[in-house]
Write a protein that holds these residues in place. Sequence first.
Motif, PDB file in Angstrom:
ATOM      1  N   SER A   1       0.816  -1.225   0.000  1.00  0.00           N
ATOM      2  CA  SER A   1       0.000   0.000   0.000  1.00  0.00           C
ATOM      3  C   SER A   1       0.842   1.264   0.000  1.00  0.00           C
ATOM      4  N   ARG A   2       2.057   1.197   0.566  1.00  0.00           N
ATOM      5  CA  ARG A   2       2.947   2.364   0.649  1.00  0.00           C
ATOM      6  C   ARG A   2       2.171   3.575   1.188  1.00  0.00           C
ATOM      7  N   THR A   3       1.538   3.381   2.320  1.00  0.00           N
ATOM      8  CA  THR A   3       0.668   4.404   2.909  1.00  0.00           C
ATOM      9  C   THR A   3       1.488   5.493   3.582  1.00  0.00           C
ATOM     10  N   ASP A   4       1.131   6.731   3.288  1.00  0.00           N
ATOM     11  CA  ASP A   4       1.802   7.873   3.920  1.00  0.00           C
ATOM     12  C   ASP A   4       1.286   8.060   5.338  1.00  0.00           C
ATOM     13  N   VAL A   5       2.207   8.230   6.264  1.00  0.00           N
ATOM     14  CA  VAL A   5       1.890   8.453   7.673  1.00  0.00           C
ATOM     15  C   VAL A   5       2.666   9.676   8.143  1.00  0.00           C
ATOM     16  N   ALA A   6       2.048  10.487   8.980  1.00  0.00           N
ATOM     17  CA  ALA A   6       2.714  11.681   9.514  1.00  0.00           C
ATOM     18  C   ALA A   6       2.614  11.684  11.034  1.00  0.00           C
ATOM     19  N   ILE A   7       3.744  11.926  11.690  1.00  0.00           N
ATOM     20  CA  ILE A   7       3.786  12.065  13.146  1.00  0.00           C
ATOM     21  C   ILE A   7       3.759  13.554  13.464  1.00  0.00           C
ATOM     22  N   ALA A   8       2.720  14.005  14.139  1.00  0.00           N
ATOM     23  CA  ALA A   8       2.551  15.428  14.452  1.00  0.00           C
ATOM     24  C   ALA A   8       2.843  15.677  15.924  1.00  0.00           C
ATOM     25  N   TYR A   9       3.607  16.722  16.200  1.00  0.00           N
ATOM     26  CA  TYR A   9       3.907  17.111  17.577  1.00  0.00           C
ATOM     27  C   TYR A   9       4.392  18.553  17.580  1.00  0.00           C
ATOM     28  N   ILE A  10       4.459  19.140  18.768  1.00  0.00           N
ATOM     29  CA  ILE A  10       4.970  20.504  18.910  1.00  0.00           C
ATOM     30  C   ILE A  10       6.347  20.426  19.542  1.00  0.00           C
ATOM     31  N   ASP A  11       7.312  20.902  18.817  1.00  0.00           N
ATOM     32  CA  ASP A  11       8.700  20.853  19.280  1.00  0.00           C
ATOM     33  C   ASP A  11       8.864  21.680  20.555  1.00  0.00           C
ATOM     34  N   GLY A  12       9.490  21.085  21.548  1.00  0.00           N
ATOM     35  CA  GLY A  12       9.690  21.764  22.820  1.00  0.00           C
ATOM     36  C   GLY A  12       8.602  21.492  23.835  1.00  0.00           C
ATOM     37  N   ILE A  13       7.486  20.920  23.399  1.00  0.00           N
ATOM     38  CA  ILE A  13       6.403  20.578  24.311  1.00  0.00           C
ATOM     39  C   ILE A  13       6.281  19.058  24.448  1.00  0.00           C
ATOM     40  N   ALA A  14       6.242  18.356  23.325  1.00  0.00           N
ATOM     41  CA  ALA A  14       6.176  16.893  23.378  1.00  0.00           C
ATOM     42  C   ALA A  14       7.493  16.335  23.914  1.00  0.00           C
ATOM     43  N   PRO A  15       7.454  15.443  24.896  1.00  0.00           N
ATOM     44  CA  PRO A  15       8.692  14.884  25.453  1.00  0.00           C
ATOM     45  C   PRO A  15       9.459  14.083  24.411  1.00  0.00           C
ATOM     46  N   GLU A  16      10.766  14.219  24.422  1.00  0.00           N
ATOM     47  CA  GLU A  16      11.608  13.510  23.462  1.00  0.00           C
ATOM     48  C   GLU A  16      11.497  12.000  23.648  1.00  0.00           C
ATOM     49  N   SER A  17      11.325  11.554  24.901  1.00  0.00           N
ATOM     50  CA  SER A  17      11.195  10.113  25.143  1.00  0.00           C
ATOM     51  C   SER A  17       9.936   9.551  24.487  1.00  0.00           C
ATOM     52  N   LEU A  18       8.848  10.335  24.513  1.00  0.00           N
ATOM     53  CA  LEU A  18       7.610   9.900  23.870  1.00  0.00           C
ATOM     54  C   LEU A  18       7.781   9.838  22.358  1.00  0.00           C
ATOM     55  N   LEU A  19       8.408  10.850  21.787  1.00  0.00           N
ATOM     56  CA  LEU A  19       8.641  10.871  20.340  1.00  0.00           C
ATOM     57  C   LEU A  19       9.503   9.692  19.901  1.00  0.00           C
ATOM     58  N   LYS A  20      10.537   9.414  20.674  1.00  0.00           N
ATOM     59  CA  LYS A  20      11.429   8.301  20.355  1.00  0.00           C
ATOM     60  C   LYS A  20      10.668   6.975  20.374  1.00  0.00           C
ATOM     61  N   GLU A  21       9.764   6.817  21.345  1.00  0.00           N
ATOM     62  CA  GLU A  21       8.992   5.580  21.452  1.00  0.00           C
ATOM     63  C   GLU A  21       8.007   5.445  20.296  1.00  0.00           C
ATOM     64  N   VAL A  22       7.372   6.550  19.904  1.00  0.00           N
ATOM     65  CA  VAL A  22       6.427   6.514  18.778  1.00  0.00           C
ATOM     66  C   VAL A  22       7.151   6.150  17.496  1.00  0.00           C
ATOM     67  N   ARG A  23       8.287   6.788  17.241  1.00  0.00           N
ATOM     68  CA  ARG A  23       9.056   6.484  16.029  1.00  0.00           C
ATOM     69  C   ARG A  23       9.498   5.027  16.024  1.00  0.00           C
ATOM     70  N   SER A  24       9.936   4.543  17.164  1.00  0.00           N
ATOM     71  CA  SER A  24      10.432   3.174  17.256  1.00  0.00           C
ATOM     72  C   SER A  24       9.335   2.163  16.959  1.00  0.00           C
ATOM     73  N   ARG A  25       8.166   2.352  17.553  1.00  0.00           N
ATOM     74  CA  ARG A  25       7.080   1.393  17.353  1.00  0.00           C
ATOM     75  C   ARG A  25       6.571   1.408  15.919  1.00  0.00           C
ATOM     76  N   LEU A  26       6.468   2.598  15.323  1.00  0.00           N
ATOM     77  CA  LEU A  26       5.984   2.680  13.941  1.00  0.00           C
ATOM     78  C   LEU A  26       6.998   2.089  12.959  1.00  0.00           C
ATOM     79  N   SER A  27       8.274   2.319  13.198  1.00  0.00           N
ATOM     80  CA  SER A  27       9.309   1.827  12.276  1.00  0.00           C
ATOM     81  C   SER A  27       9.415   0.305  12.272  1.00  0.00           C
ATOM     82  N   LYS A  28       8.920  -0.345  13.327  1.00  0.00           N
ATOM     83  CA  LYS A  28       9.005  -1.806  13.412  1.00  0.00           C
ATOM     84  C   LYS A  28       7.834  -2.520  12.734  1.00  0.00           C
ATOM     85  N   ILE A  29       6.859  -1.763  12.248  1.00  0.00           N
ATOM     86  CA  ILE A  29       5.680  -2.385  11.624  1.00  0.00           C
ATOM     87  C   ILE A  29       6.043  -2.886  10.235  1.00  0.00           C
ATOM     88  N   GLU A  30       5.804  -4.153   9.994  1.00  0.00           N
ATOM     89  CA  GLU A  30       6.014  -4.765   8.684  1.00  0.00           C
ATOM     90  C   GLU A  30       4.717  -5.457   8.280  1.00  0.00           C
TER      91      GLU A  30
END
Length: 505
Positions: free
Chosen positions: A180-209
């Motif tokens: 499907s090559r589906t486009d996905v966008a992660i939205a957040y506000i820089d300086g407000i969203a915790p970096e640990s949360l962003l790292k976890e979101v990126r990690s979980r999404l990148s592992k989806i096959e």
Amino acid sequence: MPFNEELSDDLSENEKILTKIFHNCGDFIVRPIQINGKPKMLMFYLEGLLDTKNLEIVLLKPLLFHGLPEGLGKITSLKQIIEQNLIPGSSFKTVSKLEELIEGVLKGELGIIVEGERNALLADFKGMEQRNVEEPATEATIRGPRDGFTETLRVNTSLIRRRIRSTRLKLEPMTIGELSRTDVAIAYIDGIAPESLLKEVRSRLSKIEIDGILDSEYLEEFIEDVPYTPFPQIQNTERPDIVTANLLEGKVAILVDNTPFVLIVPMTFWSGLQAVEDYYERFWYTSFIRFVRYVLFNTAMYLPSIYVALTTYHPKLIPTTLLISVAAAREGVPFPAIIEALIMEFVFEGLREAGIRLPKAVGSAVSIVGALVIGQAAVQAGIVSAPMVIVVATTGIASFAIPRYNLGTALRLVRFPMLILAGIFGLYGICIGFIALTIHLVNLRSFGVPYFTPVAPQIPSDLKDVLIRAPRWANKYGPFFTFGRNKQRVDSGQMPSPERGGTDQ
């Protein structure tokens, strides 16, 4: 030829490769073009994904009638055309690999190859049919914005941009799905969203096959913390204002192309009981309605179980007059209370499901009329008692007061084990179920955030938006569980008063 190889400078060879790759694709269009006797150009696209009328006006007519533009000097390459902005259009980019070219065409872009060049051109002439921005059917509101997300990712990101006009709003693109090559966008506000949360979101999404993504729910099942629970750990919504409000609180939104439902993480139990009107009405009314909503939540969860437990095991706890009425109504009913309750609950769920699946013009009428006719007929036939019909109807009405549909479905599922426990152990069974459910909810987490935050663990500063909604001028700080600190959102000294900001008469 592998997709990751470079393009050839032989136009005919490139044409053969593309024709082979898109073999039996009835919507694949190839248009060889001869311009003023000069070397050919090859244009190709997928029909239905391209605005062909705009393509003819902007690109084909100028090239066919005037040839390649001369610009500031002699034109020798596509790159030079782009650098000098000699072809009108909204977006052009050069690619050198076959994989990049194919991916662009599959997304609805126009591919252009010129004889003798190893670079290809991707032009944005997308013209796919899309739904207009409308009010969300699942989250209607009396007061507040009326726009809702659509199935187009860029429309959805623009609706958020209209509300947060800051460069700190970040939209990180991803592509998920082998086919499907589906486009996905992660939205957040820089300086407000915790970096640990962003790292976890990126990690979980990148592992989806997976081969394809058709809706955001596909992602939800892959990235939630605990899959074996009926309670939702990821919030979904069709409303841009809800996404914006959560971004301002330090949460992260996940937007998926081809679906109007946006995911918000982390989610707490209390956010599932908050409606959009809670933030558009005065805080006095909102706090009262929240109290009513919590009472209705517990009514929908425990009322049938309490009725079964009292009538079966603890009739002495029922007032005498009421007990006589219930006993008279139950006289002649062939089933015990637990079986009676399960039958009525299953019938009610069936009517609700039928109302959803039927066309809108008849769906609501069938569910309402069906409930009245079946309930009345069942009472007259002596299959169920009138009090049980009242209890099940009250439970159904109370369950409709839950703002989030996925939390409401969890409530409907948990009600059946509670009924069985009440039918076996009476009030002791309800207590066992309540303790087990509380332990389960307290131990749940959503992206590392405890599900019962800010009640357990207790964060006093965040309790102003749980059982009640404090006025905005009193909510000075953002949620501690996302910020990890008391970040100030509202300046002090803004409480309205006759003296504040007054003028001399």
